[in-house]
Motif scaffolding. Sequence first.
Motif, PDB file in Angstrom:
ATOM      1  N   PHE A 112      39.319 -11.463  35.126  1.00  0.00           N
ATOM      2  CA  PHE A 112      40.707 -11.758  35.213  1.00  0.00           C
ATOM      3  C   PHE A 112      41.389 -11.847  33.855  1.00  0.00           C
ATOM      4  O   PHE A 112      40.658 -11.297  32.940  1.00  0.00           O
ATOM      5  N   GLN A 113      42.663 -11.892  33.627  1.00  0.00           N
ATOM      6  CA  GLN A 113      43.311 -12.221  32.348  1.00  0.00           C
ATOM      7  C   GLN A 113      44.189 -13.436  32.784  1.00  0.00           C
ATOM      8  O   GLN A 113      44.706 -13.636  33.953  1.00  0.00           O
TER       9      GLN A 113
ATOM     10  N   ILE B 192      37.273 -13.990  26.252  1.00  0.00           N
ATOM     11  CA  ILE B 192      37.359 -13.743  24.805  1.00  0.00           C
ATOM     12  C   ILE B 192      39.021 -13.858  24.698  1.00  0.00           C
ATOM     13  O   ILE B 192      39.699 -13.171  25.387  1.00  0.00           O
ATOM     14  N   PRO B 193      39.364 -14.552  23.916  1.00  0.00           N
ATOM     15  CA  PRO B 193      40.915 -14.882  23.436  1.00  0.00           C
ATOM     16  C   PRO B 193      41.423 -13.715  22.419  1.00  0.00           C
ATOM     17  O   PRO B 193      40.664 -13.073  21.666  1.00  0.00           O
TER      18      PRO B 193
ATOM     19  N   ALA C  41      41.527 -21.457  21.991  1.00  0.00           N
ATOM     20  CA  ALA C  41      42.766 -21.048  21.294  1.00  0.00           C
ATOM     21  C   ALA C  41      43.073 -21.055  19.934  1.00  0.00           C
ATOM     22  O   ALA C  41      43.310 -20.318  19.137  1.00  0.00           O
ATOM     23  N   ASP C  42      42.585 -22.510  19.513  1.00  0.00           N
ATOM     24  CA  ASP C  42      42.688 -22.706  18.188  1.00  0.00           C
ATOM     25  C   ASP C  42      41.823 -21.911  17.389  1.00  0.00           C
ATOM     26  O   ASP C  42      42.135 -21.585  16.171  1.00  0.00           O
ATOM     27  N   ALA C  43      40.442 -21.739  17.885  1.00  0.00           N
ATOM     28  CA  ALA C  43      39.626 -20.965  16.836  1.00  0.00           C
ATOM     29  C   ALA C  43      39.241 -19.576  17.088  1.00  0.00           C
ATOM     30  O   ALA C  43      38.573 -18.775  16.356  1.00  0.00           O
ATOM     31  N   LEU C  44      40.057 -19.283  18.324  1.00  0.00           N
ATOM     32  CA  LEU C  44      39.811 -17.854  18.789  1.00  0.00           C
ATOM     33  C   LEU C  44      38.340 -17.436  18.845  1.00  0.00           C
ATOM     34  O   LEU C  44      37.787 -16.429  18.655  1.00  0.00           O
ATOM     35  N   THR C  45      37.742 -18.360  19.515  1.00  0.00           N
ATOM     36  CA  THR C  45      36.286 -18.268  19.881  1.00  0.00           C
ATOM     37  C   THR C  45      36.086 -18.080  21.287  1.00  0.00           C
ATOM     38  O   THR C  45      37.108 -18.250  22.261  1.00  0.00           O
TER      39      THR C  45
ATOM     40  N   VAL D 134      51.303 -15.536  21.850  1.00  0.00           N
ATOM     41  CA  VAL D 134      50.673 -16.183  23.230  1.00  0.00           C
ATOM     42  C   VAL D 134      49.238 -15.730  23.023  1.00  0.00           C
ATOM     43  O   VAL D 134      48.963 -14.427  22.917  1.00  0.00           O
ATOM     44  N   VAL D 135      48.433 -16.794  23.242  1.00  0.00           N
ATOM     45  CA  VAL D 135      46.940 -16.373  23.454  1.00  0.00           C
ATOM     46  C   VAL D 135      46.515 -16.080  24.803  1.00  0.00           C
ATOM     47  O   VAL D 135      46.925 -16.787  25.863  1.00  0.00           O
ATOM     48  N   GLN D 136      46.039 -14.814  24.995  1.00  0.00           N
ATOM     49  CA  GLN D 136      45.484 -14.236  26.330  1.00  0.00           C
ATOM     50  C   GLN D 136      44.017 -14.465  26.395  1.00  0.00           C
ATOM     51  O   GLN D 136      43.373 -13.671  25.458  1.00  0.00           O
TER      52      GLN D 136
END
Length: 499
Positions: free
Chosen positions: A168-169, A253-254, A225-229, A261-263
Amino acid sequence: MTVSAKLPLTSLPVFLNDSSALLNELLHAVADEIYLLDASDMQLVYANASTLSNTGYDLAGLQNLQLSDVLGVSPATLRAHLQAHSNEAKFLRLMQDQAPVIGRISHEQLRVKIIAIAQSPFLLLIKSDLAPISGSDCHDCEGAFNQVLMDSESRVEAIISNTPGLVFQLQLDPRGDIVFTYLSEGCKALLGFNAADLMQQSKLFFAMMNARDKASLRKRLVSSADALTQLDWEGRVWINDWQDHKWVNLRAIPKVLADGVVQWVGMMINITQSKNEKLELQESRHELAQLTAHMNQIKELERTRIAREIHDDLGGNLTAIKIGLTSIINRIATGLPVSFEQAKGLESIVDNTFEAIHKISSDLRPNILDLGIVAALEWQAKEFEKQVGVTCTFTTNQADIVVTPDQAITLFRICQESMSNIAKHANASAVHVDLNLHYGEIIMKISDNGIGINTADTYKPNSFGLRGMQERVAALYGSFDIEQLAGQGTVIAVTLPIE
């Protein structure tokens, strides 16, 4: 022509890694340098062998440079070109903002083509000297790249379709709800929705969860989303069509897109079986800990009882014997006669002492087992009938059945515990014990015609007697069953393998 691919963006590195050698071989003769840019952030994602040779950088080194230094154009110029020619299907010439700083060619021209991968735009750029690129060259370049892309797409789609899960995305809308931008065909098998339907109504995914799991996923998404973890979450979803809960694990994985926008790109898999097995194992360990604690308590009570019997019965008898013998010795020493009644009294006390020792020894390990398991169970049936006053019969298909000491004490104790339960709870008028040797297995059945056991009672947390029986049998690799008879009463069946 524009190539439209169904594969998600996660397949792009697969495409580049698997196909870069083929791309270099096919495109090197057409253009000196080939670049592929992600149009969402104008980041370089691919460069062919000629580019790396001419610039003296590897791909990571080129990605750290300014686009204007490498290509002679700025990201703003490329975005303007993308906006102006988004519907163009051919290679177009692009005027440079400045002369490139990197590379061995001082006077160059750029040809740009817009392509789509996973429904997202990418820019394919060819950098060469000022000699015009022939139409056939452009056609060969385009055809070669498109063919490689389509071959890679087929491979990735085959991989995704055989993946035991859902690729998924997803993004979050301003309200914090999930929006799926891509779902593989595994969606139906995992969540009960067609991929297209769930993409149109992504909010249904949150609707499948209970409040606790929903809040947990929202919290994990915000943190990721905040830490991109990496996002790692597991929880239950309710599949309405199947009227059942399913445990799923979601990992993704973000990535921050050009618009901020974070995906997330990742996979969702069914972990119901492993989760249930884990929960069952935890419950089993908890029950075993309870049973162990109960058995230890029973052992302590039994030790206390035996100690009290030794102190009271044996101690009292020995004290009486000591007093009696002292009296006799004193009478003999003073020349007084010893009466027959006094001697008989001492003999009676000694007999009581032997009986107390025999009882304690029998409680620790029944001596009747020395005669074999058949004789031991037959004796126990007669003792039950004599002590409780309920008819108890015993049958067997063998005069003697050879068992190990562990099997003998297990069968004897289970029969003993079962008869104790019958006497306390069954209100039965007849009991039957059956011991048979059948096809390499020892089978013991204890049945009664009482009020019967409620199935729910066998699962009560405090059913330590039944659980103790089950644990004894399991330790010998056997099976234990208890059920209510069709008419009335209960039957307990124990099966042990012959060793």
